[in-house]
Design a protein around this motif. Structure first.
Motif, short mmCIF file in Angstrom:
data_model
loop_
_atom_site.label_atom_id
_atom_site.label_comp_id
_atom_site.label_asym_id
_atom_site.label_seq_id
_atom_site.Cartn_x
_atom_site.Cartn_y
_atom_site.Cartn_z
N GLN A 199 11.13 9.48 -3.84
CA GLN A 199 11.23 10.00 -2.10
C GLN A 199 10.67 9.12 -1.04
O GLN A 199 11.17 7.87 -0.37
N ARG A 200 9.11 9.18 -1.71
CA ARG A 200 8.72 8.13 -0.44
C ARG A 200 9.25 6.49 -1.10
O ARG A 200 8.40 5.84 0.52
N ALA A 201 9.06 6.21 -2.22
CA ALA A 201 9.84 5.04 -2.34
C ALA A 201 10.61 4.67 -1.51
O ALA A 201 10.95 4.06 -1.83
N VAL A 202 11.53 5.56 -1.76
CA VAL A 202 13.27 5.19 -0.69
C VAL A 202 12.95 4.59 0.27
O VAL A 202 13.71 3.47 1.24
N ILE A 203 12.08 5.61 1.54
CA ILE A 203 11.68 5.15 2.50
C ILE A 203 11.36 4.16 2.94
O ILE A 203 11.88 3.04 3.63
N HIS B 82 0.80 -1.12 -0.22
CA HIS B 82 0.50 0.28 -0.32
C HIS B 82 1.00 1.46 -0.57
O HIS B 82 0.81 1.98 -0.10
N PHE B 83 1.62 1.02 0.97
CA PHE B 83 2.71 2.23 1.56
C PHE B 83 3.64 2.79 -0.27
O PHE B 83 4.05 3.84 -0.64
N LEU B 84 3.18 2.18 -1.43
CA LEU B 84 4.55 2.16 -2.86
C LEU B 84 3.10 2.22 -4.25
O LEU B 84 4.27 2.10 -5.29
N LEU B 85 2.19 1.82 -3.95
CA LEU B 85 1.34 1.81 -5.03
C LEU B 85 0.85 3.25 -4.99
O LEU B 85 1.25 3.93 -4.68
N ILE B 86 1.07 3.11 -6.88
CA ILE B 86 1.01 4.89 -7.58
C ILE B 86 -1.25 4.74 -8.03
O ILE B 86 -1.84 5.87 -7.92
N SER B 87 -1.70 3.78 -8.29
CA SER B 87 -2.60 3.86 -8.52
C SER B 87 -3.65 2.35 -8.14
O SER B 87 -4.38 2.29 -6.84
N ASP B 88 -2.55 1.49 -8.85
CA ASP B 88 -3.39 -0.05 -8.01
C ASP B 88 -2.64 -1.05 -7.79
O ASP B 88 -1.36 -0.69 -8.60
N ALA B 89 -2.59 -2.19 -8.13
CA ALA B 89 -2.13 -3.73 -7.64
C ALA B 89 -1.41 -4.26 -9.66
O ALA B 89 -0.45 -5.07 -8.95
N ALA B 90 -2.07 -3.80 -10.20
CA ALA B 90 -2.20 -4.95 -11.95
C ALA B 90 -0.11 -4.43 -11.97
O ALA B 90 -0.50 -3.33 -12.30
N GLY B 91 0.27 -4.86 -12.29
CA GLY B 91 1.90 -4.26 -12.67
C GLY B 91 2.92 -3.86 -11.94
O GLY B 91 3.68 -3.95 -12.09
N PHE B 92 2.66 -4.29 -10.30
CA PHE B 92 3.18 -3.63 -9.69
C PHE B 92 4.65 -4.12 -9.42
O PHE B 92 4.82 -5.59 -9.43
N ASP B 93 5.33 -3.48 -9.52
CA ASP B 93 6.89 -4.41 -9.93
C ASP B 93 7.30 -4.34 -7.56
O ASP B 93 7.65 -3.75 -7.43
N TYR B 94 7.05 -5.96 -7.47
CA TYR B 94 7.71 -6.42 -6.93
C TYR B 94 8.71 -6.00 -5.96
O TYR B 94 9.39 -6.47 -4.81
#
Length: 398
Positions: free
Chosen positions: A346-350, A35-47
């Motif tokens: 920046q948030r993604a780095v955290i 949830h912290f790293l979502l831009i829109s939804d989980a489709a295509g999320f880079d784990y």
């Protein structure tokens, strides 16, 4: 291995299942960390950007399916603790309701109110809700009475993970009626389980309501299997089953873990190999066999590590499972309310930092322990004491 009589329902806590439930709750929290790293939804999320992804990838991808393990454990425990007493009318409807209400509702209500307030603040700052967008007044009222998932195509809203609590409430009512009508036998449970599996597999994957029925009654069937195998006359078969499970389960869990590194988009993939290691096979083969093994070995481990004393020391994991499950999303929402103004990079780095993951899990566990110790249990005792006078003199509240 000596033959053993079936355990009396109220003789002891089932520490093994308590711990398993706690581990399942932690796995679901891992799944929701994205949830912290979502831009829109989980489709295509880079784990690959997730902390410890080389180890935790199966939990990040498939952790949601451990909610079914909650349902299966509930089914096992309810048929163990309540079925006979309800069937013989030693536990009435009000007694059963009080026991469930006092345990579930206080924290459920508080987290619902907290999330409603935080989402209001989040929407005011960022123009939209965080993750769950169905936060309407109508859905709030449905959440308030714990029926938000009972309607067709219901959307997750407010404290989204609480959808499973809504389904549990439905299953509790169905379970009680089956016991009252004395339909809690293996044939009925098998029918409900098979129907549930078919509906689960054929349904829209976004319909969460259908996830509970097959797993709950699967747990009940496993309990009946354990009870049969723990009889003295079944000692030979019990030894054989335990030996087979001791060999098979480590292999099945290892294969399931390895399979978890490969993402799939459906419950059952085409092809024989894929079907064997599909989500369906995990839910309805690996999980029930695990419950069966724990049920057969309850209090009869030959390793000192699994003595009741040692299991008791770590049973707090199970004690706070409900707390962690309901608290982790409000905690996420609170953190995002503070940090969402940061640029995504920046948030993604955290949140991609292993230290942040460990900190978040520690906060969730710490808040869960404080909630269990200083809020949930005191409220459970208070509500039970206040509501007890309304019970019939012979009714019991557990």
């Amino acid at each position: 291995m000596s033959a053993t009589a079936p355990l009396h329902p109220r003789e002891a806590r089932f520490y093994e299942l308590d711990i398993l439930r706690g581990l399942a709750a932690i796995t679901v929290v891992f799944f929701h960390y994205k949830h912290f790293l979502l831009i829109s939804d989980a489709a295509g999320f880079d784990y690959s950007h997730m902390p410890f992804s080389s180890v935790l990838m199966p939990f990040y991808v498939y952790g949601q399916f451990f909610v079914e393990l909650f349902f299966a454990i509930s089914g096992y425990v309810f048929f163990w603790l309540y079925a006979q007493s309800i069937e013989t009318m030693k536990t009435g409807a009000w007694s059963f309701f009080v026991a469930r209400f006092a345990r579930l509702y206080p924290l459920y209500f508080v987290t619902l109110i907290v999330v409603a307030g935080l989402q209001f603040a989040y929407r005011g700052q960022y123009g939209d809700d965080f993750i769950y967008n169905g936060d309407t007044i109508a859905n709030f009222l449905l959440n308030l009475v714990m029926v938000q998932q009972w309607l067709p195509y219901a959307a997750q809203s407010f404290n989204g993970p609480a959808w499973s609590i809504s389904v549990e409430v439905f299953l509790y009512a169905l379970f009680f009626m089956l016991c009252v009508w004395r339909l809690n036998d293996i044939r009925v449970l098998t029918g409900l389980f098979l129907i549930g599996v078919v509906v689960r597999v054929l349904s829209d994957p976004t319909v969460d309501f259908v996830r509970g029925v097959p797993s709950f009654f699967e747990g009940g069937l496993v309990f009946y299997a354990v009870r049969a195998l723990r009889r003295t006359e079944s000692a030979v078969w019990r030894r054989r089953v335990v030996l087979a499970l001791a060999v098979a389960l480590p292999i099945l869990w290892t294969l399931s873990y390895a399979r978890g590194f490969h993402q799939i988009n459906v419950l059952v993939e085409p092809g024989f190999f894929a079907a064997i290691f599909s989500v369906v096979s995990f839910l309805y083969i690996v999980m029930p066999l695990t419950l069966l093994a724990l049920g057969l070995m309850q209090d009869h481990w030959h390793l000192s590590w699994f003595s009741r004393e040692n299991l008791h020391k770590v049973s707090w994991i199970g004690d706070i499972s409900y707390s962690i499950y309901l608290i982790h999303f409000p905690l996420q929402l609170g953190l995002m309310l503070i940090l969402a103004r940061l640029p995504f990079a920046q948030r993604a780095v955290i949140f991609s930092s292993p230290l942040m993951l460990l900190t978040f899990m520690a906060l969730a566990a710490g808040l869960g322990w404080l909630s269990f110790r200083y809020f949930e249990m005191p409220m459970r005792r208070y509500l039970t004491r206040r509501m007890r006078p309304w019970l019939a003199p012979s009714a019991a509240v557990r």
